[in-house]
Structures are given as structure tokens and as C-alpha cells.
Design an enzyme around this catalytic site. Sequence first.
Site, PDB file in Angstrom:
ATOM      1  CB  SER A 148      32.248 -17.987 -35.252  1.00 28.16           C
ATOM      2  OG  SER A 148      32.462 -19.331 -35.657  1.00 28.16           O
ATOM      3  CE1 TYR A 162      29.401 -20.064 -31.154  1.00 24.82           C
ATOM      4  CE2 TYR A 162      30.060 -20.724 -33.364  1.00 24.82           C
ATOM      5  CZ  TYR A 162      30.373 -20.183 -32.129  1.00 24.82           C
ATOM      6  OH  TYR A 162      31.652 -19.750 -31.875  1.00 24.82           O
ATOM      7  CB  ALA A 163      25.840 -20.236 -38.032  1.00 23.65           C
ATOM      8  CB  ALA A 164      21.654 -17.266 -36.436  1.00 26.01           C
ATOM      9  CB  SER A 165      24.551 -16.012 -32.137  1.00 25.46           C
ATOM     10  OG  SER A 165      25.662 -16.897 -32.099  1.00 25.46           O
ATOM     11  CE  LYS A 166      30.433 -16.537 -31.519  1.00 27.11           C
ATOM     12  NZ  LYS A 166      31.180 -15.646 -30.602  1.00 27.11           N
TER      13      LYS A 166
END
Length: 249
Positions: A148, A162-166
Site C-alpha cells: 500500500s 495498517y501501515a505497519a502491516s503493509k
Amino acid sequence: MTSAPIADGVPRGRLRGRRIAVTGAASGIGRATARLFALEGAALALLDRDPLGLKKTAQETGGSCFEVDITAEDELTDAAERAAEELGGIDGVVNAAGIMFRGRAADVPAAEWRRVLEVNLTGTYLVTRCFLPWLTREAAASVVNIASAQGLLPNSPGYTAYAASKGGIIALTKALAAELAPHVRVNCVSPGMVDTAMADGHRNAAANYALKRIADPSEIAAALLFLTSAEASYVTGSVLGVDGGRAFH
């Protein structure tokens, strides 16, 4: 302003003879990818936990359905074995399954944090791992993940988990590309906001993009097609931004 879908219904055969597993195939980018890949001649294994959505995608693409939770390793192992048996092998994987999550760090419970990473990052890892026995048998296999723009440039408050996962998917892509070379190419696409159910309530984000619109799912599918096809035969460990100019705008 919206874009016209990339897939025009005209078969071109860029994936003729390929056997490709697509996760998240019941909707959104996964469904758009399955449609385009079917037009290009691929035999498809469609993976998702939504049986009704899977059935619809299968009817549109002729793919085989495998209802599975990508965080459940036992389910994935079984699905991978059945998919490889049915298709006569697997030489491509597109990891399109994932969840959106919004919430400020101070308000997000640890359980929610773990869930986002489990689905988006660990799920991507598990799917790839479960298909490796078949991918490594092929001379030109490929894996394409979906990260992302938030993973590349996490500048929007409320997207920390979310940013960490992506961002983890980007690092995972590069690590796997190094580990699985030279026989398996591993790349990822980094979209901005896409016109899917995940964008509900946030379509006004188009103002933050140089192209002043969000993406049609077919535009992300086109990037996935390039990285899966022989046209990208010398591309591995790459992150392809398909974000309408978000990263620099």
C-alpha cells in the site's frame, strides 16, 4: 472522474499455460485480477473465505474455488494441495487478500493490532509458504504481493496498524525475492486508494492524488498482470507504486 476498466474482454494470452492462485478473489482487487488473468489465458485457483463471492468470481472466470481463511495454516496447506492437484501444479501466486483498519495508536487494542498484522502480513507469508513446494518446481514462477502507499509513506493519522502491516509486506517481498531467486520472482504492487468496499467513506481522498481520482481495481490488476507475466522476467524484489501520484504529491 473515474477511469475505464483495463480489461476489455479481448483475450490476449499473456498468461497462457500458467496456473495461478489468487487470494482475496471474492471481491475487489482479487476479483478484478482473476477476471483479467482469465482473459489472458491463466488457469485459476481462487481463494477466499467468502463462498458466495468466490462462486460469483468462479462463474465469471472459470476458476476453481477454495474457501479458506489465510490465517489458518492447516486450511491453507490443504487448499494448496488440492489446487495444485486440480490445476496440475502452481507457478504463480497473487496475494490480494487483506483487510483495511483505521484507528489511532492510542485507541487500538493490542488484539486489533495483532489481527491486522495476522491477516495482512502473516497471511501473505503463509500463503506463499504453502505454495512453495509447487512454485520451486517451476523454472519461471512468480509471487506478487499487494502492499500500500501507506506502507511506503505512512503520513495519514489513524492508519498505524495498517501501515505497519503493509510496510512489512514490502520488506517480506524483498527478503523472499533474495531467498527464492533465481527460480521464483517475488514483487509487490503498492496501490493508493482503490474503488472497492475498503474505500467506503474515504473516496474524497482523491484530492490528495496528482491524478485527482482513486484507482479502478482493474488498474491494479493490470500492474499485477505485468509482474506475473514473462514481460517482467528480469524483475524481482521490486515495489511498483500504482498510486496516482500520492507518494510525491
